[in-house]
Write an enzyme that holds these catalytic residues in place. Sequence first.
Site, PDB file in Angstrom:
ATOM      1  N   CYS A 299       3.139   1.556   2.997  1.00  0.00           N
ATOM      2  CA  CYS A 299       4.265   0.613   2.932  1.00  0.00           C
ATOM      3  C   CYS A 299       5.360   1.168   2.013  1.00  0.00           C
ATOM      4  CB  CYS A 299       3.798  -0.748   2.425  1.00  0.00           C
ATOM      5  SG  CYS A 299       2.541  -1.510   3.466  1.00  0.00           S
TER       6      CYS A 299
ATOM      7  N   CYS B  26       0.833  -1.204   0.000  1.00  0.00           N
ATOM      8  CA  CYS B  26       0.000   0.000   0.000  1.00  0.00           C
ATOM      9  C   CYS B  26       0.873   1.262   0.000  1.00  0.00           C
ATOM     10  CB  CYS B  26      -0.906  -0.001   1.230  1.00  0.00           C
ATOM     11  SG  CYS B  26       0.007   0.146   2.794  1.00  0.00           S
TER      12      CYS B  26
END
Length: 80
Positions: free
Chosen positions: A13, A10
């Site tokens: 991340c 994501c």
Amino acid sequence: MQIKILGSGCANCKKLEANAKEAVKELGVEAEVIKVEDFKDIMKYGVMRTPAIVINEKVKMFGKVCTVEEIKNYIKDEMK
């Protein structure tokens, strides 16, 4: 030194991975930054919320995006 970024890939991340790479660059240390996206592998660390950062197999933080400065402090702690 090995730094693992745990997460699904994501935006948070990716930001944590970028911050980790910047911290390594600023400190001038030898470190391998590895993305871990497989949830079975993430669960092995006992992490319930991502993103997370693991340095030398020690979970340093999970559930938020660390700043470059926070990551630099984690790296320095591992160098002691």
